[in-house]
Write an enzyme that holds these catalytic residues in place. Structure first.
Site, mmCIF file in Angstrom:
data_model
loop_
_atom_site.group_PDB
_atom_site.id
_atom_site.type_symbol
_atom_site.label_atom_id
_atom_site.label_comp_id
_atom_site.label_asym_id
_atom_site.label_seq_id
_atom_site.Cartn_x
_atom_site.Cartn_y
_atom_site.Cartn_z
ATOM 1 N N HIS A 1 -8.682 1.167 -4.122
ATOM 2 C CA HIS A 1 -7.279 0.837 -3.840
ATOM 3 C C HIS A 1 -7.277 -0.489 -3.093
ATOM 4 O O HIS A 1 -8.308 -1.022 -2.720
ATOM 5 C CB HIS A 1 -6.635 1.935 -3.018
ATOM 6 C CG HIS A 1 -6.635 3.258 -3.720
ATOM 7 N ND1 HIS A 1 -5.559 4.093 -3.715
ATOM 8 C CD2 HIS A 1 -7.591 3.881 -4.439
ATOM 9 C CE1 HIS A 1 -5.853 5.190 -4.413
ATOM 10 N NE2 HIS A 1 -7.078 5.077 -4.857
ATOM 11 N N HIS B 1 0.219 -1.418 -6.581
ATOM 12 C CA HIS B 1 -0.900 -2.307 -6.305
ATOM 13 C C HIS B 1 -0.628 -3.715 -6.835
ATOM 14 O O HIS B 1 -1.457 -4.284 -7.541
ATOM 15 C CB HIS B 1 -2.189 -1.753 -6.920
ATOM 16 C CG HIS B 1 -2.738 -0.555 -6.208
ATOM 17 N ND1 HIS B 1 -3.795 0.185 -6.702
ATOM 18 C CD2 HIS B 1 -2.401 0.041 -5.038
ATOM 19 C CE1 HIS B 1 -4.072 1.181 -5.865
ATOM 20 N NE2 HIS B 1 -3.243 1.122 -4.852
ATOM 21 N N ALA C 1 8.083 -2.482 8.325
ATOM 22 C CA ALA C 1 7.999 -2.222 9.771
ATOM 23 C C ALA C 1 6.671 -2.827 10.211
ATOM 24 O O ALA C 1 5.868 -3.255 9.363
ATOM 25 C CB ALA C 1 8.038 -0.729 10.080
HETATM 26 P P1 FDA Z 1 2.178 -5.547 3.584
HETATM 27 O O1 FDA Z 1 3.269 -4.982 2.754
HETATM 28 O O2 FDA Z 1 1.324 -4.607 4.307
HETATM 29 O O3 FDA Z 1 2.798 -6.540 4.676
HETATM 30 C C1 FDA Z 1 3.907 -7.362 4.429
HETATM 31 C C2 FDA Z 1 4.769 -7.376 5.684
HETATM 32 O O4 FDA Z 1 5.671 -8.468 5.616
HETATM 33 C C3 FDA Z 1 5.620 -6.128 5.848
HETATM 34 O O5 FDA Z 1 5.496 -5.632 7.155
HETATM 35 C C4 FDA Z 1 7.026 -6.621 5.555
HETATM 36 O O6 FDA Z 1 8.041 -5.893 6.217
HETATM 37 C C5 FDA Z 1 6.959 -8.049 6.032
HETATM 38 N N1 FDA Z 1 7.918 -8.948 5.412
HETATM 39 C C6 FDA Z 1 8.228 -9.070 4.104
HETATM 40 N N2 FDA Z 1 9.148 -10.031 3.923
HETATM 41 C C7 FDA Z 1 9.415 -10.538 5.145
HETATM 42 C C8 FDA Z 1 10.287 -11.562 5.603
HETATM 43 N N3 FDA Z 1 11.043 -12.271 4.756
HETATM 44 N N4 FDA Z 1 10.328 -11.814 6.932
HETATM 45 C C9 FDA Z 1 9.553 -11.118 7.791
HETATM 46 N N5 FDA Z 1 8.716 -10.134 7.405
HETATM 47 C C10 FDA Z 1 8.658 -9.855 6.097
HETATM 48 N N6 FDA Z 1 -3.816 1.045 -0.817
HETATM 49 C C11 FDA Z 1 -4.926 1.717 -0.462
HETATM 50 O O7 FDA Z 1 -5.954 1.099 -0.217
HETATM 51 N N7 FDA Z 1 -4.938 3.075 -0.413
HETATM 52 C C12 FDA Z 1 -3.832 3.806 -0.711
HETATM 53 O O8 FDA Z 1 -3.866 5.038 -0.629
HETATM 54 C C13 FDA Z 1 -2.672 3.111 -1.082
HETATM 55 N N8 FDA Z 1 -1.555 3.794 -1.410
HETATM 56 C C14 FDA Z 1 -0.368 3.140 -1.509
HETATM 57 C C15 FDA Z 1 0.812 3.872 -1.595
HETATM 58 C C16 FDA Z 1 2.033 3.229 -1.583
HETATM 59 C C17 FDA Z 1 3.290 4.025 -1.637
HETATM 60 C C18 FDA Z 1 2.079 1.808 -1.537
HETATM 61 C C19 FDA Z 1 3.392 1.097 -1.528
HETATM 62 C C20 FDA Z 1 0.907 1.075 -1.491
HETATM 63 C C21 FDA Z 1 -0.324 1.732 -1.471
HETATM 64 N N9 FDA Z 1 -1.522 1.036 -1.349
HETATM 65 C C22 FDA Z 1 -2.674 1.718 -1.083
HETATM 66 C C23 FDA Z 1 -1.547 -0.444 -1.360
HETATM 67 C C24 FDA Z 1 -1.767 -1.098 0.000
HETATM 68 O O9 FDA Z 1 -1.221 -0.329 1.032
HETATM 69 C C25 FDA Z 1 -1.165 -2.501 -0.006
HETATM 70 O O10 FDA Z 1 -1.704 -3.224 -1.078
HETATM 71 C C26 FDA Z 1 -1.425 -3.295 1.258
HETATM 72 O O11 FDA Z 1 -1.062 -2.554 2.387
HETATM 73 C C27 FDA Z 1 -0.665 -4.620 1.206
HETATM 74 O O12 FDA Z 1 -0.906 -5.377 2.353
HETATM 75 P P2 FDA Z 1 -0.230 -6.795 2.524
HETATM 76 O O13 FDA Z 1 -0.707 -7.355 3.810
HETATM 77 O O14 FDA Z 1 -0.419 -7.578 1.301
HETATM 78 O O15 FDA Z 1 1.361 -6.518 2.611
#
Ligand code: FDA
Length: 569
Positions: free
Chosen positions: A549, A506, A85
């Site tokens: 994290h 991660h 989202a």
């Molecule tokens: P992110 O996933 O944020 O963005 C990718 C976006 O691209 C998404 O919105 C997705 O829908 C979109 N997308 C994907 N494919 C697409 C396509 N083909 N077309 C269009 N859109 C597309 N970190 C931290 O610091 N503290 C914490 O407490 C936590 N805890 C945690 C819990 C859980 C459950 C998870 C899953 C992860 C964490 N993390 C965390 C990790 C941290 O939140 C994470 O590493 C980053 O938010 C990743 O950011 P990115 O910009 O890399 O990807």
């Protein structure tokens, strides 16, 4: 309007993508389009609730990626969660805001990324941050939270602070005494966000302390700016692949997308396409566009535009386990306690473990290389592993993270080794952009990773046997002494660890920033090698795991990426 041309197209409106889109659209004559596969989660209570961790799992805003059967983890598959989202994974994460140890970021430069070190990244952590000083919130009094003013930014869009869910019954102080009573002691650390993370502390989170709701990338970087006429967002739109300008050079001129109504069309970019789809998606978008390993691409009849075999390699994740204890007190709230022990504090015999590991590094490197068909080279991996060894045993970075979470009449713990050595990969398994990928983190491929996870479990047992905590906790309920004996050796722990771990969510490094000749996919300006105008700005570019994290570092890298891009306009 799908006929339009934008200066920049950002693929993925997540944590990193919204930072870059926001900063580029500060320039009024630059048009930016964000393509986001999911919808808006602005008023989704599973997102906003500061005590709602996990509520969004398995719902429509969770990609819930599946790994392959994990060969070294008794065949268990894992679900790797990621947000779908506007706001991406920042919508569903644990909100923990913890950075990295200085030496870990300096290691990025040591492998050849000139200019990427702690000193140059630190200002970007602060630039994004809107730190909410705890003394402004009377309800935090007595909770034990503390901070060092020099480590924080106060004017950035991202609110960082503490929520109302803080205990004020002295638990923080008792936990501190317990850690100090350990031998060797784990000292108090007033504020781990200045790059020195060893010790025990109460960490801040991405929350809006005034409203007591989650702060996410969309609330911070998009909604307050959505009236900018040059900032465009297409929701519920899947990016399928890049499109290329005619000619020999690899120059992207747009993105093929599938819209909400199911039609597929191309949207044009006149300057650049910026990938921010997350570490388990951005490399796939490159592959679907013909950038990657020809052996992978040809399997699905994708023509190779740029031969860059390390796309999707170097995947690193951590493994998360937990122990649980009965509590003699009932807690109505939780709180945010973390301990970061060094190797000397965590391992019962750090010197022996260190020299054993050092001796194994060549063999480990060969094993990683052979597992990916020598796409990444043993000699390069050996060098990375030596750097990682130095981080653990010379720079004394935290080698594990220990979280203690009081919950009702239970003390839950979560823990993970910070820097596993295993490297896996992620690749397409079809030319269909909506098909599930092959995700293989190779959890526990190398025995040090298992040993570190076991030593962390032993350490937690030690914590619960140390006063004043020992008198406050009842018996261990998971795994329990009947399942894993008090004196269990690694063999005795192995089954519990491998059958009860989860991904620590991660994943990083799948389009690693490194010199090309040692396996990098992007250069120090985050540009994909061999392509003139495509960058990756998300967690995929981080070459090594950080012990904080990921999100704070993801935000910081994206802030810096925006400046790099702006400087080249
Ligand atoms: P992110 O996933 O944020 O963005 C990718 C976006 O691209 C998404 O919105 C997705 O829908 C979109 N997308 C994907 N494919 C697409 C396509 N083909 N077309 C269009 N859109 C597309 N970190 C931290 O610091 N503290 C914490 O407490 C936590 N805890 C945690 C819990 C859980 C459950 C998870 C899953 C992860 C964490 N993390 C965390 C990790 C941290 O939140 C994470 O590493 C980053 O938010 C990743 O950011 P990115 O910009 O890399 O990807």
């Amino acid at each position: 309007d799908s006929g339009a041309t934008y200066d920049y197209i950002v693929v993925g409106g997540g944590t990193s993508g919204l930072v870059v889109a926001n900063r580029l659209s500060e320039l009024k004559d630059i048009n930016v389009l964000v393509i986001e596969a999911g919808g808006s989660a602005y008023s989704n209570p599973n997102v906003t609730d500061t005590a709602g961790y996990g509520k969004a799992f398995g719902t429509e805003i969770d990609w819930a990626y599946q790994t392959t059967d994990q060969e070294y983890a008794e065949g268990n598959r894992q679900t790797v969660r990621a947000g779908k989202a506007l706001g991406g994974t920042s919508l569903i994460n644990g909100m923990v805001y913890l950075r990295a140890q200085t030496a870990q970021i300096d290691a990025w430069e040591a492998i050849g990324n000139k200019g990427w070190n702690w000193k140059s990244l630190f200002p970007y952590y602060k630039k994004g941050e809107g730190f909410q000083v705890p003394t402004d919130y009377p309800w935090l009094e007595g909770s034990g939270v503390a901070y060092d003013p020099a480590y924080h930014g106060y004017d950035g869009p991202l609110k960082v602070g503490w929520s109302e869910d803080q205990l004020k019954d002295g638990l923080a102080q008792k936990m501190n005494s317990t850690y100090q009573n350990l031998s060797p002691e784990v000292p108090y650390n007033k504020d781990p966000n200045g790059g020195q993370m060893i010790g025990y502390s109460l960490y801040p989170k991405t929350v809006d302390s005034k409203l007591n709701i989650r702060e996410d990338a969309a609330r911070a970087y998009y909604y307050p700016y959505k009236s900018r006429s040059n900032l465009h967002v297409w929701l519920n739109t899947n990016a399928n692949k890049l499109t290329w300008k005619d000619g020999e050079d690899a120059t992207a001129d747009g993105v093929e997308v599938t819209l909400t109504n199911g039609t597929t069309t191309v949207v044009k970019a006149s300057r650049e396409v910026i990938l921010a789809a997350g570490a388990l998606k951005s490399p796939l978008l490159l592959e679907l566009s013909g950038v990657g390993n020809p052996d992978v691409l040809s399997k699905y009849e994708i023509e190779t535009k740029v031969n860059l075999p390390t796309v999707g390699e170097n995947l690193q994740d951590q493994m998360n386990n937990g122990l649980a204890y009965d509590s003699k007190t009932s807690y109505s709230k939780s709180a945010d306690y973390v301990a970061y022990p060094s190797a000397n504090q965590l391992f019962s015999n750090a010197t022996a473990i260190g020299s054993d590991l050092l001796a194994k590094i060549p063999e480990y490197a060969a094993q990683v290389a052979s597992a990916n068909g020598n796409i990444t080279k043993a000699k390069d991996i050996e060098r990375f592993f030596k750097i990682q060894w130095d981080l653990i045993f010379k720079a004394h970075i935290p080698v594990a993270e220990i979280l203690l979470e009081p919950f009702g009449t239970t003390y839950d713990t979560e823990y993970w080794g910070s820097v596993p050595f295993s490297r896996g990969n992620v690749h397409i398994s079809s030319a269909d952009p909506t098909a599930a990928a092959s995700i293989d983190p190779k959890y526990f491929m190398l025995d040090f990773d298992l040993h570190a996870q076991i030593e962390a479990a032993r350490f937690i047992r030690k914590v619960f046997q140390t006063e004043p905590f020992a008198s406050m906790a009842g018996s261990e309920t998971s795994p329990g002494l009947s399942s894993v004996a008090a004196d269990a050796n690694d063999q005795g722990w192995s089954s519990f660890i491998k059958n009860n771990f989860r991904s620590n969510f991660h994943p990083i490094s799948t389009t690693a920033m490194m010199p090309k000749e040692i396996g990098g996919v992007v250069d120090t300006s985050l540009k994909v090698y061999g392509v003139s105008n495509v960058r990756v700005v998300d967690a995929s570019v981080m070459p090594f795991q950080v012990c904080g994290h990921l999100q704070s570092t993801v935000y910081a890298v994206a802030e810096r990426a925006a400046d790099i891009i702006k400087a080249q306009i």
